[in-house]
Design an enzyme around this catalytic site. Sequence first.
Site, PDB file in Angstrom:
ATOM      1  N   SER A  60       4.850  -3.302  -1.661  1.00 18.83           N
ATOM      2  CA  SER A  60       5.993  -2.452  -1.998  1.00 18.83           C
ATOM      3  C   SER A  60       7.034  -3.208  -2.827  1.00 18.83           C
ATOM      4  O   SER A  60       7.117  -4.441  -2.777  1.00 18.83           O
ATOM      5  CB  SER A  60       6.652  -1.925  -0.722  1.00 18.83           C
ATOM      6  OG  SER A  60       5.685  -1.309   0.093  1.00 18.83           O
TER       7      SER A  60
HETATM    8  N1  SAM Z   1       3.887  -3.025   3.423  1.00 21.24           N
HETATM    9  C1  SAM Z   1       2.777  -3.436   2.600  1.00 21.24           C
HETATM   10  C2  SAM Z   1       3.049  -4.773   1.936  1.00 21.24           C
HETATM   11  O1  SAM Z   1       4.121  -5.343   2.148  1.00 21.24           O
HETATM   12  O2  SAM Z   1       2.157  -5.250   1.227  1.00 21.24           O
HETATM   13  C3  SAM Z   1       2.434  -2.415   1.565  1.00 21.24           C
HETATM   14  C4  SAM Z   1       1.839  -1.244   2.160  1.00 21.24           C
HETATM   15  S1  SAM Z   1       0.971  -0.231   1.002  1.00 21.24           S
HETATM   16  C5  SAM Z   1       2.263   0.566   0.138  1.00 21.24           C
HETATM   17  C6  SAM Z   1       0.375   1.013   2.143  1.00 21.24           C
HETATM   18  C7  SAM Z   1      -0.724   0.508   3.051  1.00 21.24           C
HETATM   19  O3  SAM Z   1      -1.003   1.529   4.013  1.00 21.24           O
HETATM   20  C8  SAM Z   1      -2.044   0.227   2.330  1.00 21.24           C
HETATM   21  O4  SAM Z   1      -2.459  -1.078   2.620  1.00 21.24           O
HETATM   22  C9  SAM Z   1      -2.998   1.260   2.911  1.00 21.24           C
HETATM   23  O5  SAM Z   1      -4.342   0.811   3.006  1.00 21.24           O
HETATM   24  C10 SAM Z   1      -2.382   1.519   4.278  1.00 21.24           C
HETATM   25  N2  SAM Z   1      -2.736   2.792   4.901  1.00 21.24           N
HETATM   26  C11 SAM Z   1      -2.819   4.016   4.340  1.00 21.24           C
HETATM   27  N3  SAM Z   1      -3.149   4.939   5.250  1.00 21.24           N
HETATM   28  C12 SAM Z   1      -3.265   4.276   6.435  1.00 21.24           C
HETATM   29  C13 SAM Z   1      -3.580   4.678   7.766  1.00 21.24           C
HETATM   30  N4  SAM Z   1      -3.851   5.951   8.092  1.00 21.24           N
HETATM   31  N5  SAM Z   1      -3.611   3.736   8.721  1.00 21.24           N
HETATM   32  C14 SAM Z   1      -3.340   2.434   8.445  1.00 21.24           C
HETATM   33  N6  SAM Z   1      -3.042   1.993   7.208  1.00 21.24           N
HETATM   34  C15 SAM Z   1      -3.002   2.909   6.216  1.00 21.24           C
END
Ligand code: SAM
Length: 212
Positions: A60
Amino acid sequence: MSLDARKAKLLMELRSGGVGDKRVLGAIEKTPREKFVPPAFRAKAHDNVALPIGFDQTISQPLVVGLMTQALELTDRMKVLEIGTGSGYQTAVLARLARRVYTVERHAELLKEAEKRLAALRITNVTAKMGDGSRGWPEQAPFQRILVTAAAADIPPLLVDQLAVGGIMIVPIGSDDPMQHLVRVRRTERGSETEDLGPVKFVPLVGEPVPH
Ligand code: SAM
């Protein structure tokens, strides 16, 4: 520009973007974002932008990390659930401000890499698992704080159930069109109250886990 100068510039941008909480700024300052991005993007690690981390996912934007972390109103006594570990960067920032962080990621490969980075930084108050985070982590509930780092269509009811009374959840809600909104949910004795914190842009929260 040196690494220190780029970091200082980024922190100034966060301050002018509304991150005034000194503990949050301190946690961001101490967390080496360059260690959480792929080598090809290291030169941009201290730019205030989201960057690709593979599998169509992103680390992010630092300002968004700052604003979401600040909106959680964390203390070092709290147990936090994070949904969407991604690179582990936001996890590391949370781990500096809370007692323990539980984090759930649906991509096995991303989770493995994130765990390696956290271990390399000797961050020991994080417990991680692979799974569908929209189901939360019932065995560890209740949580004083929940942070969702992918956009849900609606406030996930199972996560509200796992929030302690008085607890706060920060979650991006909506699809890309017309706009997603960052929402703060406060759990009350009788249910929950929501507050719109403004427009954001996140990858979607999706269902089934992706194994190795
Ligand atoms: N906070 C993270 C960082 O600092 O790198 C970035 C997060 S990224 C915007 C969103 C993450 O949510 C992705 O890694 C994605 O694979 C995960 N994600 C999406 N749907 C999900 C779910 N149902 N359960 C767990 N993780 C999920």
